[in-house]
Design a protein around this motif. Structure first.
Motif, PDB file in Angstrom:
ATOM      1  N   UNK A 164       0.816  -1.222   0.000  1.00 48.41           N
ATOM      2  CA  UNK A 164       0.000   0.000   0.000  1.00 48.41           C
ATOM      3  C   UNK A 164       0.844   1.264   0.000  1.00 48.41           C
ATOM      4  N   UNK A 165       2.110   1.153   0.394  1.00 54.61           N
ATOM      5  CA  UNK A 165       2.964   2.345   0.471  1.00 54.61           C
ATOM      6  C   UNK A 165       4.042   2.381  -0.616  1.00 54.61           C
ATOM      7  N   UNK A 166       4.683   1.237  -0.880  1.00 52.67           N
ATOM      8  CA  UNK A 166       5.796   1.243  -1.843  1.00 52.67           C
ATOM      9  C   UNK A 166       5.611   0.229  -2.971  1.00 52.67           C
ATOM     10  N   UNK A 167       4.454  -0.388  -3.065  1.00 56.89           N
ATOM     11  CA  UNK A 167       4.171  -1.284  -4.182  1.00 56.89           C
ATOM     12  C   UNK A 167       5.132  -2.448  -4.291  1.00 56.89           C
ATOM     13  N   UNK A 168       5.800  -2.553  -5.447  1.00 54.92           N
ATOM     14  CA  UNK A 168       6.697  -3.680  -5.702  1.00 54.92           C
ATOM     15  C   UNK A 168       7.993  -3.637  -4.898  1.00 54.92           C
ATOM     16  N   UNK A 169       8.290  -2.504  -4.310  1.00 53.95           N
ATOM     17  CA  UNK A 169       9.581  -2.333  -3.639  1.00 53.95           C
ATOM     18  C   UNK A 169       9.543  -2.695  -2.155  1.00 53.95           C
ATOM     19  N   UNK A 170       8.533  -3.453  -1.755  1.00 45.74           N
ATOM     20  CA  UNK A 170       8.433  -3.821  -0.348  1.00 45.74           C
ATOM     21  C   UNK A 170       9.624  -4.600   0.162  1.00 45.74           C
ATOM     22  N   UNK A 171      10.168  -5.483  -0.686  1.00 47.01           N
ATOM     23  CA  UNK A 171      11.328  -6.275  -0.247  1.00 47.01           C
ATOM     24  C   UNK A 171      12.558  -5.401  -0.074  1.00 47.01           C
ATOM     25  N   UNK A 172      12.675  -4.350  -0.888  1.00 48.57           N
ATOM     26  CA  UNK A 172      13.810  -3.426  -0.753  1.00 48.57           C
ATOM     27  C   UNK A 172      13.714  -2.670   0.568  1.00 48.57           C
ATOM     28  N   UNK A 173      12.523  -2.192   0.879  1.00 45.07           N
ATOM     29  CA  UNK A 173      12.294  -1.495   2.147  1.00 45.07           C
ATOM     30  C   UNK A 173      12.571  -2.432   3.319  1.00 45.07           C
ATOM     31  N   UNK A 174      12.190  -3.693   3.177  1.00 49.20           N
ATOM     32  CA  UNK A 174      12.422  -4.680   4.241  1.00 49.20           C
ATOM     33  C   UNK A 174      13.916  -4.824   4.530  1.00 49.20           C
ATOM     34  N   UNK A 175      14.729  -4.872   3.492  1.00 46.42           N
ATOM     35  CA  UNK A 175      16.178  -4.976   3.685  1.00 46.42           C
ATOM     36  C   UNK A 175      16.730  -3.736   4.383  1.00 46.42           C
ATOM     37  N   UNK A 176      16.233  -2.568   4.000  1.00 46.22           N
ATOM     38  CA  UNK A 176      16.675  -1.326   4.638  1.00 46.22           C
ATOM     39  C   UNK A 176      16.281  -1.296   6.113  1.00 46.22           C
ATOM     40  N   UNK A 177      15.056  -1.723   6.392  1.00 50.18           N
ATOM     41  CA  UNK A 177      14.577  -1.732   7.775  1.00 50.18           C
ATOM     42  C   UNK A 177      15.367  -2.736   8.610  1.00 50.18           C
ATOM     43  N   UNK A 178      15.760  -3.850   7.995  1.00 52.96           N
ATOM     44  CA  UNK A 178      16.586  -4.817   8.706  1.00 52.96           C
ATOM     45  C   UNK A 178      17.882  -4.203   9.186  1.00 52.96           C
ATOM     46  N   UNK A 179      18.513  -3.383   8.332  1.00 53.54           N
ATOM     47  CA  UNK A 179      19.757  -2.693   8.709  1.00 53.54           C
ATOM     48  C   UNK A 179      19.492  -1.711   9.851  1.00 53.54           C
ATOM     49  N   UNK A 180      18.396  -0.966   9.739  1.00 59.41           N
ATOM     50  CA  UNK A 180      18.041   0.007  10.788  1.00 59.41           C
ATOM     51  C   UNK A 180      17.800  -0.695  12.118  1.00 59.41           C
ATOM     52  N   UNK A 181      17.061  -1.794  12.077  1.00 54.40           N
ATOM     53  CA  UNK A 181      16.722  -2.497  13.314  1.00 54.40           C
ATOM     54  C   UNK A 181      17.938  -3.155  13.942  1.00 54.40           C
ATOM     55  N   UNK A 182      18.892  -3.589  13.110  1.00 58.13           N
ATOM     56  CA  UNK A 182      20.132  -4.103  13.697  1.00 58.13           C
ATOM     57  C   UNK A 182      20.850  -2.989  14.450  1.00 58.13           C
ATOM     58  N   UNK A 183      20.853  -1.787  13.868  1.00 58.42           N
ATOM     59  CA  UNK A 183      21.477  -0.656  14.554  1.00 58.42           C
ATOM     60  C   UNK A 183      20.812  -0.362  15.892  1.00 58.42           C
ATOM     61  N   UNK A 184      19.482  -0.421  15.923  1.00 60.46           N
ATOM     62  CA  UNK A 184      18.755  -0.182  17.173  1.00 60.46           C
ATOM     63  C   UNK A 184      19.007  -1.304  18.173  1.00 60.46           C
ATOM     64  N   UNK A 185      19.059  -2.540  17.667  1.00 63.98           N
ATOM     65  CA  UNK A 185      19.330  -3.678  18.553  1.00 63.98           C
ATOM     66  C   UNK A 185      20.742  -3.589  19.134  1.00 63.98           C
TER      67      UNK A 185
END
Length: 366
Positions: free
Chosen positions: A34-55
């Protein structure tokens, strides 16, 4: 617990993964489509990096404080009163998250299995079951996470293999067609599905090999990231982004779409519901225990069994408050974002600042 350091690397890995991956994975593809269409997997990879930083930030805070338990860490840094207040806010976050998740869990159970069963009854049964599971010590909780990890992911791996003949990877194209603002919205949406690693405050003090904690965190976040990315790619490939947007729980629909001529499984609803129960309960009992542990320490209770009873009315009241699924998701989205901002960013940064002002430094761990 005679041995304080009893959590193995596998125990920590499975616990972090089990705490993060909950029933949110079933609606995750729709939210990103609903927000990024086909690029959801790309956003997921970016969020994974962010969440590792927070962890890693949480790990660093716990390490600087000599791997003290959460309430001791809060009390030592902020004092008894302010530390207790901040701890209660953290407990409120865990109670709110598992309560909203419980209502979503019950709504799906009613939709597919128990249509005429009252919501109130299902919620009470879920609370009672969870209360029974966490009556033991934390080592029993970790063992439960280790066992359920295999139960969670081996079946879904098989299911993903069974959907391969339905995949059309052309559906994920074109890529990189969104604006930077869209990607930021997608990241903002996805990051809350990765919540759960904040429970490291509870588990890190009991890890055997503390020198290997950072590597274990990296593996855990990496596993979840890849898993979420695969789920998004599969849903988009099967349904296309437009249809994925219209599905309330795309992952459930994907599993139900499996059709194997001559197979011994005629209806996949039972498999879906079994997975739904497992994915919810792993997150639920980890949050439940942590909130009960915080309440026990704040109010100086003798046993976690007492704090469990204190929490029950709050879980029930929050879970029953939304009038429908739309309101449920709205309240969950707003509440989680407010609490998560405090839990994932503000609190760790405050702790780091206090420790820096007091001149505390990281110590070598074994």
């Amino acid at each position: 617990m005679n041995n304080k350091n009893f959590i193995t690397s596998y125990g920590l890995f499975s616990t972090i993964v089990a705490a993060i991956v909950g029933i949110g994975v079933f609606s995750y593809p729709r939210e990103l489509a609903s927000t990024v269409g086909n690029d959801g997997w790309i956003v997921t990879l970016l969020v994974g990096v962010i969440c590792y930083g927070l962890a890693y930030l949480i790990y660093k805070v716990v390490k600087i404080n000599n791997f003290n338990r959460f309430y001791n860490l809060m009390e030592n840094n902020f004092g008894k009163i302010f530390g207790a207040v901040l701890s209660i806010i953290f407990a409120a976050y865990t109670i709110f998250s598992m309560s909203i998740g419980m209502r979503s869990f019950v709504e799906v159970i009613k939709m597919y299995l128990l249509e005429n069963t009252p919501t109130e009854f299902l919620i009470m049964i879920t609370i009672i079951t969870g209360s029974y599971l966490i009556r033991g010590e934390i080592d029993n909780l970790v063992k439960f996470n280790e066992i359920t990890f295999a139960i969670m992911f081996l079946p879904i791996l098989l299911i993903l293999l069974l959907t391969l003949n339905h995949l059309d990877f052309t559906n994920i194209f074109p890529m990189f067609m969104n604006t930077p603002v869209d990607y930021l919205k997608g990241i903002n949406t996805a990051v809350y599905t990765f919540t759960g690693f904040e429970l490291m405050y509870l588990f890190l003090p009991f890890v055997k090999n503390k020198a290997g904690v950072n590597k274990c965190i990296l593996k855990s976040i990496g596993f979840v990231t890849i898993f979420y990315a695969i789920i998004v790619v599969f849903c988009i490939s099967i349904f296309s982004k437009e249809q994925t947007k219209t599905l309330l729980w795309p992952t459930i629909t994907m599993i139900k779409s499996i059709n194997i001529p001559g197979a011994f499984i005629e209806r996949w609803e039972g498999i879906v519901m079994a997975m739904w129960v497992i994915f919810y309960f792993t997150t639920f009992i980890n949050y439940y225990y942590f909130s009960a542990d915080i309440i026990k320490d704040v109010f100086r209770l003798k046993d976690v069994k007492l704090s469990i009873l204190i929490i029950v009315p709050f879980i029930y009241g929050i879970a029953m408050y939304p009038q429908n699924i739309s309101e449920l998701y709205y309240i969950g989205r707003i509440g989680t974002r407010i609490f998560a901002l405090y839990v994932l960013i503000i609190l760790p940064l405050l702790l780091l600042l206090v420790n820096k002002l007091r001149g505390r430094r990281e110590r070598e761990v074994e």
